[in-house]
Design a protein around this motif. Sequence first.
Motif, PDB file in Angstrom:
ATOM      1  N   LEU A   1       3.667 -81.715 -26.050  1.00 58.27           N
ATOM      2  CA  LEU A   1       3.531 -82.488 -27.297  1.00 58.27           C
ATOM      3  C   LEU A   1       2.068 -82.684 -27.673  1.00 58.27           C
ATOM      4  O   LEU A   1       1.692 -82.540 -28.837  1.00 58.27           O
ATOM      5  CB  LEU A   1       4.228 -83.839 -27.160  1.00 58.27           C
ATOM      6  N   VAL A   2       1.240 -83.021 -26.703  1.00 54.71           N
ATOM      7  CA  VAL A   2      -0.192 -83.202 -26.965  1.00 54.71           C
ATOM      8  C   VAL A   2      -0.800 -81.894 -27.469  1.00 54.71           C
ATOM      9  O   VAL A   2      -1.573 -81.888 -28.433  1.00 54.71           O
ATOM     10  CB  VAL A   2      -0.923 -83.712 -25.698  1.00 54.71           C
ATOM     11  N   ALA A   3      -0.447 -80.782 -26.848  1.00 54.80           N
ATOM     12  CA  ALA A   3      -0.962 -79.482 -27.277  1.00 54.80           C
ATOM     13  C   ALA A   3      -0.500 -79.149 -28.695  1.00 54.80           C
ATOM     14  O   ALA A   3      -1.277 -78.658 -29.512  1.00 54.80           O
ATOM     15  CB  ALA A   3      -0.522 -78.396 -26.302  1.00 54.80           C
ATOM     16  N   ALA A   4       0.748 -79.428 -29.010  1.00 58.16           N
ATOM     17  CA  ALA A   4       1.278 -79.144 -30.351  1.00 58.16           C
ATOM     18  C   ALA A   4       0.566 -79.976 -31.413  1.00 58.16           C
ATOM     19  O   ALA A   4       0.219 -79.467 -32.483  1.00 58.16           O
ATOM     20  CB  ALA A   4       2.782 -79.404 -30.388  1.00 58.16           C
TER      21      ALA A   4
ATOM     22  N   ALA B   1      -1.758 -78.501 -34.439  1.00 64.87           N
ATOM     23  CA  ALA B   1      -1.465 -78.882 -35.829  1.00 64.87           C
ATOM     24  C   ALA B   1      -2.696 -79.515 -36.480  1.00 64.87           C
ATOM     25  O   ALA B   1      -3.032 -79.196 -37.624  1.00 64.87           O
ATOM     26  CB  ALA B   1      -0.276 -79.838 -35.870  1.00 64.87           C
ATOM     27  N   ALA B   2      -3.375 -80.393 -35.761  1.00 61.72           N
ATOM     28  CA  ALA B   2      -4.576 -81.034 -36.307  1.00 61.72           C
ATOM     29  C   ALA B   2      -5.664 -80.000 -36.570  1.00 61.72           C
ATOM     30  O   ALA B   2      -6.337 -80.043 -37.612  1.00 61.72           O
ATOM     31  CB  ALA B   2      -5.076 -82.102 -35.345  1.00 61.72           C
ATOM     32  N   ALA B   3      -5.840 -79.049 -35.665  1.00 65.21           N
ATOM     33  CA  ALA B   3      -6.845 -78.003 -35.854  1.00 65.21           C
ATOM     34  C   ALA B   3      -6.528 -77.157 -37.080  1.00 65.21           C
ATOM     35  O   ALA B   3      -7.428 -76.783 -37.840  1.00 65.21           O
ATOM     36  CB  ALA B   3      -6.927 -77.126 -34.601  1.00 65.21           C
ATOM     37  N   LEU B   4      -5.263 -76.855 -37.299  1.00 67.46           N
ATOM     38  CA  LEU B   4      -4.879 -76.069 -38.473  1.00 67.46           C
ATOM     39  C   LEU B   4      -5.145 -76.830 -39.766  1.00 67.46           C
ATOM     40  O   LEU B   4      -5.604 -76.254 -40.751  1.00 67.46           O
ATOM     41  CB  LEU B   4      -3.412 -75.658 -38.380  1.00 67.46           C
ATOM     42  N   VAL B   5      -4.863 -78.123 -39.767  1.00 67.96           N
ATOM     43  CA  VAL B   5      -5.123 -78.939 -40.953  1.00 67.96           C
ATOM     44  C   VAL B   5      -6.617 -78.997 -41.240  1.00 67.96           C
ATOM     45  O   VAL B   5      -7.059 -78.818 -42.379  1.00 67.96           O
ATOM     46  CB  VAL B   5      -4.530 -80.356 -40.786  1.00 67.96           C
ATOM     47  N   VAL B   6      -7.423 -79.230 -40.208  1.00 67.71           N
ATOM     48  CA  VAL B   6      -8.873 -79.300 -40.382  1.00 67.71           C
ATOM     49  C   VAL B   6      -9.403 -77.954 -40.855  1.00 67.71           C
ATOM     50  O   VAL B   6     -10.213 -77.885 -41.772  1.00 67.71           O
ATOM     51  CB  VAL B   6      -9.560 -79.747 -39.067  1.00 67.71           C
ATOM     52  N   ARG B   7      -8.935 -76.875 -40.256  1.00 70.71           N
ATOM     53  CA  ARG B   7      -9.404 -75.534 -40.643  1.00 70.71           C
ATOM     54  C   ARG B   7      -9.041 -75.213 -42.086  1.00 70.71           C
ATOM     55  O   ARG B   7      -9.759 -74.515 -42.777  1.00 70.71           O
ATOM     56  CB  ARG B   7      -8.794 -74.495 -39.716  1.00 70.71           C
ATOM     57  N   ARG B   8      -7.936 -75.734 -42.528  1.00 72.11           N
ATOM     58  CA  ARG B   8      -7.506 -75.504 -43.905  1.00 72.11           C
ATOM     59  C   ARG B   8      -8.386 -76.264 -44.897  1.00 72.11           C
ATOM     60  O   ARG B   8      -8.572 -75.831 -46.031  1.00 72.11           O
ATOM     61  CB  ARG B   8      -6.056 -75.939 -44.039  1.00 72.11           C
ATOM     62  N   CYS B   9      -8.951 -77.393 -44.463  1.00 69.82           N
ATOM     63  CA  CYS B   9      -9.766 -78.234 -45.342  1.00 69.82           C
ATOM     64  C   CYS B   9     -11.263 -78.016 -45.186  1.00 69.82           C
ATOM     65  O   CYS B   9     -12.011 -78.202 -46.127  1.00 69.82           O
ATOM     66  CB  CYS B   9      -9.464 -79.702 -45.081  1.00 69.82           C
ATOM     67  N   LEU B  10     -11.708 -77.664 -43.970  1.00 70.74           N
ATOM     68  CA  LEU B  10     -13.132 -77.564 -43.677  1.00 70.74           C
ATOM     69  C   LEU B  10     -13.480 -76.193 -43.119  1.00 70.74           C
ATOM     70  O   LEU B  10     -12.686 -75.591 -42.401  1.00 70.74           O
ATOM     71  CB  LEU B  10     -13.541 -78.633 -42.659  1.00 70.74           C
ATOM     72  N   VAL B  11     -14.677 -75.728 -43.440  1.00 69.07           N
ATOM     73  CA  VAL B  11     -15.169 -74.441 -42.976  1.00 69.07           C
ATOM     74  C   VAL B  11     -16.639 -74.614 -42.593  1.00 69.07           C
ATOM     75  O   VAL B  11     -17.348 -75.419 -43.204  1.00 69.07           O
ATOM     76  CB  VAL B  11     -15.086 -73.378 -44.097  1.00 69.07           C
TER      77      VAL B  11
END
Length: 168
Positions: A24-27, A31-41
């Motif tokens: 669960l922690v890994a998931a 998910a958080a990394a994908l959201v951040v990557r989608r918003c920030l570069v």
Amino acid sequence: MRPVRHPLPGSPHRVERRVVTAALVAAVAVAAALVVRRCLVVVDLVGRSMEPAYRDGDRLLVRRSRRPRADDVVVFFNPLAAAGSTGRPGRAWMVKRVVAVAGEPVPEEVAAGERVAGGDGTGSPRVPPGHMVVLGDNRGHSLDSRQLGPVPVGLVLGRVVRRISGGR
């Protein structure tokens, strides 16, 4: 009454609970990394065109957005790279300051160039819809709207939020 039995530290039930928690922690982390990557570069700045605000080699944190405002520093796809004529490999992204957006008057130093046409009836050219005018802070070392003309907003990656590491 029967005594309540707690699982022993190495029991299969305890190990199973740890595995589920770790999954669960890994998931959540993914998910958080994908959201951040989608918003920030993160973009590496190459060149001196934005000195003194940003220097060659600076790493910039960029928030994805295609709604530039005047005075924003934006990262956008080089219009010449889109046409295949940069002559400089690896120079697809440009970092410049927005000085005018659609409907605003084109600054005189840009309007003096031959790439800006049109006007508002008073002879003063306006930025066309869907475009922006950009300039480098270091005008003597900048390829910008003085040479390119108004840049399509559709080429924008996003707005620079801050420098995250220093230049060379």
